[in-house]
Design a protein around this motif. Structure first.
Motif, mmCIF file in Angstrom:
data_model
loop_
_atom_site.group_PDB
_atom_site.id
_atom_site.type_symbol
_atom_site.label_atom_id
_atom_site.label_comp_id
_atom_site.label_asym_id
_atom_site.label_seq_id
_atom_site.Cartn_x
_atom_site.Cartn_y
_atom_site.Cartn_z
ATOM 1 N N GLY A 1 14.576 -3.753 -5.143
ATOM 2 C CA GLY A 1 15.408 -3.531 -4.535
ATOM 3 C C GLY A 1 17.273 -3.402 -4.477
ATOM 4 N N GLY A 2 17.364 -3.610 -6.134
ATOM 5 C CA GLY A 2 18.502 -4.591 -6.528
ATOM 6 C C GLY A 2 18.573 -2.907 -6.838
ATOM 7 N N LEU A 3 18.266 -2.309 -7.352
ATOM 8 C CA LEU A 3 17.851 -0.378 -8.287
ATOM 9 C C LEU A 3 18.481 1.048 -6.416
ATOM 10 C CD1 LEU A 3 15.051 -0.233 -10.688
ATOM 11 C CD2 LEU A 3 17.076 -0.621 -11.005
ATOM 12 N N GLY A 4 17.475 0.178 -6.000
ATOM 13 C CA GLY A 4 18.056 0.886 -4.111
ATOM 14 C C GLY A 4 18.926 0.582 -3.785
ATOM 15 N N PHE A 5 19.655 -0.066 -3.938
ATOM 16 C CA PHE A 5 20.625 0.216 -3.992
ATOM 17 C C PHE A 5 22.082 0.260 -4.543
ATOM 18 C CE2 PHE A 5 20.009 -4.397 -0.460
ATOM 19 C CZ PHE A 5 20.591 -3.226 0.128
ATOM 20 N N ALA A 6 21.279 0.448 -5.732
ATOM 21 C CA ALA A 6 22.365 1.257 -6.557
ATOM 22 C C ALA A 6 22.332 3.105 -6.439
ATOM 23 C CB ALA A 6 22.043 1.503 -8.318
ATOM 24 N N VAL A 7 22.145 3.488 -5.345
ATOM 25 C CA VAL A 7 21.503 4.842 -4.920
ATOM 26 C C VAL A 7 23.422 5.270 -4.024
ATOM 27 C CG1 VAL A 7 20.272 6.885 -3.649
ATOM 28 C CG2 VAL A 7 19.350 5.329 -4.828
ATOM 29 N N PRO A 8 23.944 5.974 -4.324
ATOM 30 C CA PRO A 8 24.900 6.277 -3.530
ATOM 31 C C PRO A 8 25.123 6.367 -2.259
ATOM 32 C CG PRO A 8 24.947 8.000 -5.020
ATOM 33 C CD PRO A 8 23.782 7.049 -5.414
ATOM 34 N N VAL A 9 23.919 6.015 -0.846
ATOM 35 C CA VAL A 9 24.041 5.544 0.034
ATOM 36 C C VAL A 9 25.343 4.803 0.844
ATOM 37 C CG1 VAL A 9 22.122 7.357 0.208
ATOM 38 C CG2 VAL A 9 21.943 5.066 -0.175
ATOM 39 N N PRO A 10 25.137 4.733 2.220
ATOM 40 C CA PRO A 10 26.427 3.508 2.675
ATOM 41 C C PRO A 10 24.922 2.303 2.726
ATOM 42 C CG PRO A 10 26.575 5.627 4.181
ATOM 43 C CD PRO A 10 25.187 6.175 2.877
ATOM 44 N N GLY A 11 25.671 1.187 2.418
ATOM 45 C CA GLY A 11 24.846 -0.255 2.437
ATOM 46 C C GLY A 11 23.255 0.181 1.921
ATOM 47 N N GLY A 12 23.120 0.631 1.280
ATOM 48 C CA GLY A 12 21.715 1.324 0.767
ATOM 49 C C GLY A 12 20.894 2.018 1.769
ATOM 50 N N ILE A 13 21.005 2.277 2.896
ATOM 51 C CA ILE A 13 20.179 2.702 4.021
ATOM 52 C C ILE A 13 19.211 4.337 3.527
ATOM 53 C CG2 ILE A 13 19.964 3.716 6.211
ATOM 54 C CD1 ILE A 13 23.027 1.574 6.776
ATOM 55 N N GLY A 14 17.973 4.100 3.837
ATOM 56 C CA GLY A 14 16.888 4.648 2.960
ATOM 57 C C GLY A 14 16.466 4.577 2.080
ATOM 58 N N ALA A 15 17.106 4.449 0.718
ATOM 59 C CA ALA A 15 17.554 4.561 -0.195
ATOM 60 C C ALA A 15 16.019 3.066 -1.046
ATOM 61 C CB ALA A 15 18.247 4.650 -2.269
ATOM 62 N N PHE A 16 16.659 2.111 -0.649
ATOM 63 C CA PHE A 16 15.903 0.611 -0.139
ATOM 64 C C PHE A 16 14.557 0.701 0.321
ATOM 65 C CE2 PHE A 16 15.359 -3.821 1.758
ATOM 66 C CZ PHE A 16 15.329 -4.333 0.542
ATOM 67 N N HIS A 17 14.517 1.473 1.725
ATOM 68 C CA HIS A 17 13.386 1.489 2.290
ATOM 69 C C HIS A 17 12.145 2.194 1.670
ATOM 70 C CE1 HIS A 17 16.327 0.695 5.451
ATOM 71 N NE2 HIS A 17 15.093 0.605 5.726
ATOM 72 N N TYR A 18 12.901 3.450 0.858
ATOM 73 C CA TYR A 18 11.655 4.177 0.066
ATOM 74 C C TYR A 18 10.949 3.295 -1.370
ATOM 75 C CZ TYR A 18 9.968 8.159 -2.583
ATOM 76 O OH TYR A 18 9.305 9.519 -2.560
ATOM 77 N N VAL A 19 12.039 2.550 -2.214
ATOM 78 C CA VAL A 19 12.159 2.265 -3.151
ATOM 79 C C VAL A 19 11.173 1.672 -3.006
ATOM 80 C CG1 VAL A 19 12.935 1.064 -4.836
ATOM 81 C CG2 VAL A 19 13.994 2.869 -4.129
ATOM 82 N N ILE A 20 11.335 0.191 -2.008
ATOM 83 C CA ILE A 20 10.772 -0.994 -2.073
ATOM 84 C C ILE A 20 8.650 -0.101 -1.454
ATOM 85 C CG2 ILE A 20 10.382 -2.567 -0.088
ATOM 86 C CD1 ILE A 20 12.098 -3.213 -2.657
ATOM 87 N N SER A 21 9.110 0.865 -0.926
ATOM 88 C CA SER A 21 7.926 0.697 0.159
ATOM 89 C C SER A 21 6.954 1.448 -0.854
ATOM 90 C CB SER A 21 7.707 1.553 1.349
ATOM 91 O OG SER A 21 9.031 3.130 1.067
ATOM 92 N N LEU A 22 7.646 2.574 -1.820
ATOM 93 C CA LEU A 22 7.068 3.022 -2.883
ATOM 94 C C LEU A 22 6.359 1.895 -3.747
ATOM 95 C CD1 LEU A 22 6.381 6.024 -4.434
ATOM 96 C CD2 LEU A 22 8.610 5.708 -5.281
ATOM 97 N N ALA A 23 7.218 0.985 -3.834
ATOM 98 C CA ALA A 23 6.904 0.174 -5.325
ATOM 99 C C ALA A 23 5.856 -0.630 -4.771
ATOM 100 C CB ALA A 23 7.672 -0.993 -5.342
ATOM 101 N N LEU A 24 5.090 -1.125 -3.084
ATOM 102 C CA LEU A 24 4.307 -1.803 -2.931
ATOM 103 C C LEU A 24 3.306 -0.971 -2.300
ATOM 104 C CD1 LEU A 24 6.606 -3.579 0.303
ATOM 105 C CD2 LEU A 24 5.443 -5.281 -1.948
ATOM 106 N N LEU A 25 3.183 0.432 -3.053
ATOM 107 C CA LEU A 25 1.818 0.798 -2.667
ATOM 108 C C LEU A 25 1.919 1.308 -4.533
ATOM 109 C CD1 LEU A 25 0.142 3.339 -1.200
ATOM 110 C CD2 LEU A 25 1.856 4.693 -1.663
ATOM 111 N N GLY A 26 2.654 1.752 -5.131
ATOM 112 C CA GLY A 26 2.203 2.027 -6.781
ATOM 113 C C GLY A 26 1.514 1.128 -7.393
ATOM 114 N N VAL A 27 2.301 -0.450 -6.911
ATOM 115 C CA VAL A 27 2.141 -1.713 -7.868
ATOM 116 C C VAL A 27 0.608 -2.499 -7.687
ATOM 117 C CG1 VAL A 27 2.622 -3.889 -8.803
ATOM 118 C CG2 VAL A 27 4.622 -1.691 -8.368
ATOM 119 N N TYR A 28 0.248 -2.694 -5.452
ATOM 120 C CA TYR A 28 -0.049 -3.412 -4.794
ATOM 121 C C TYR A 28 -1.305 -2.688 -3.789
ATOM 122 C CZ TYR A 28 3.701 -6.569 -6.579
ATOM 123 O OH TYR A 28 4.696 -6.922 -7.089
ATOM 124 N N GLY A 29 -1.220 -1.636 -4.067
ATOM 125 C CA GLY A 29 -2.042 -0.577 -2.793
ATOM 126 C C GLY A 29 -1.486 -0.904 -1.361
#
Length: 336
Positions: free
Chosen positions: A272-300
């Motif tokens: 989630g910290g990596l998602g907040f590093a993306v230059p978008v206001p408040g991490g909106i969108g980037a946080f959602h995408y990175v987290i959901s991608l990680a949950l899919l890729g690691v845990y299915g």
């Protein structure tokens, strides 16, 4: 290009990027299932996560104050706490704006060097900015170290995600060119700094710029002058424990993923910290995408379930930041 038009374009690009990442995150969501899963959540754990986030703001303010004390020991804990909160809410307006805004909060409260010159502060803006640079660099270093430990310790579980989803696409897209660009950029920056240093005595502009660099360097080096340095590291440990609790609380709140353990919570917090590093206001969108991608890729875990977690985590913390940010702004505005 006029500064106003340039700033408008920056805002537009940031919000467009946030919208695109949100669309990628939510495009396959079945909204009936999404709303049904939200109703099953344990909101008590969400409240626990929000409380942990609130305490983390206070501890971050205490840690930042440790860096500022060598310049001005009159700076209070409430001032640094308010600075952190106002920075958080400013980042919703424009990414990274808060880092500059919180410097202004501190300078406004700093005591003057000389009572006859109230505008010349003990904690000048460039020195305070240096402490922010140091704090952010330290935070990034700790995050990378923790992420490295988690990946190496559980490479069979977490390694393929980074190789397949992050490192592989980056290597294919940029190849060796990204390293050449980074090296060239660093050389240009080093050359510009050297030129400014050589001309600092002969050129008024270079003299002013070098003065800013010098002040930032003094602020960055303030960690060496801290009393009770161990307290800085203790605050860092406590901050990451609170971040860990924030992630764990949200996991416990979502019945579909409550089987994940505490190590998984740490991994998700770091991602989630990596998602907040993306230059978008408040991490909106980037946080959602990175987290959901990680949950899919690691845990299915399906994307729509991952989006539920990401939405709950981001929305609860955003609400906390907005409430505390607004309160701190009003408090600082009313203080004499």
């Amino acid at each position: 290009m006029k500064p106003t038009i340039k700033n408008i374009l920056k805002y537009m690009l940031s919000f467009v990027l946030a919208f695109v990442l949100l669309w990628f995150s939510f495009r396959e969501v079945e909204w009936d299932t999404f709303i049904s899963e939200l109703r099953k959540c344990n909101w008590g754990y969400i409240l626990l996560s929000m409380v942990a986030g609130s305490v983390a703001f206070w501890v971050r303010g205490l840690r930042w104050r440790q860096l500022l004390l060598p310049f001005d020991d009159s700076i209070s804990s409430i001032t640094t706490f308010n600075g952190i909160n106002i920075a958080n809410i400013s980042n919703f307006v424009f990414p990274r704006l808060g880092e500059f805004v919180r410097c202004g909060v501190i300078v406004r409260r700093s005591e003057p060097v000389d009572s006859s010159d109230p505008l010349r502060k003990k904690a000048s803006y460039d020195k305070v900015l240096g402490t922010v640079v140091m704090e952010r660099a330290w935070e990034l270093l700790v995050m990378i170290l923790l992420l490295g430990v988690v990946i190496v310790g559980g490479f069979d579980r977490y390694g393929p995600f980074f190789v397949d989803e992050i490192w592989g696409p980056m290597s294919q897209r940029f190849g060796a060119g990204i390293w050449a660009m980074l090296a060239g950029g660093l050389l240009l920056i080093a050359g510009a700094i050297y030129l400014i240093w050589r001309l600092r005595e002969r050129n008024g502009f270079c003299q002013k710029v070098w003065g800013v660099f010098k002040g930032v360097g003094q602020g960055f080096a303030s960690c060496l002058k801290m009393d009770r340095k161990w307290l800085f590291f203790a605050y860092t440990l406590l901050i990451w424990l609170l971040y860990w609790l924030m992630a764990a609380g949200t996991i416990w709140a979502v019945p579909s993923i409550e089987g994940l353990n505490l190590i998984d919570a740490l991994f998700i917090s770091l991602i989630g910290g990596l998602g907040f590093a993306v230059p978008v206001p408040g991490g909106i969108g980037a946080f959602h995408y990175v987290i959901s991608l990680a949950l899919l890729g690691v845990y299915g875990i399906p994307m729509e379930t991952g989006v539920i977690y990401a939405t709950l985590s981001h929305s609860s913390q955003a609400l906390t930041q907005i409430l505390f940010g607004a309160g701190s702004y009003v408090y600082e505005s009313l203080r004499k």
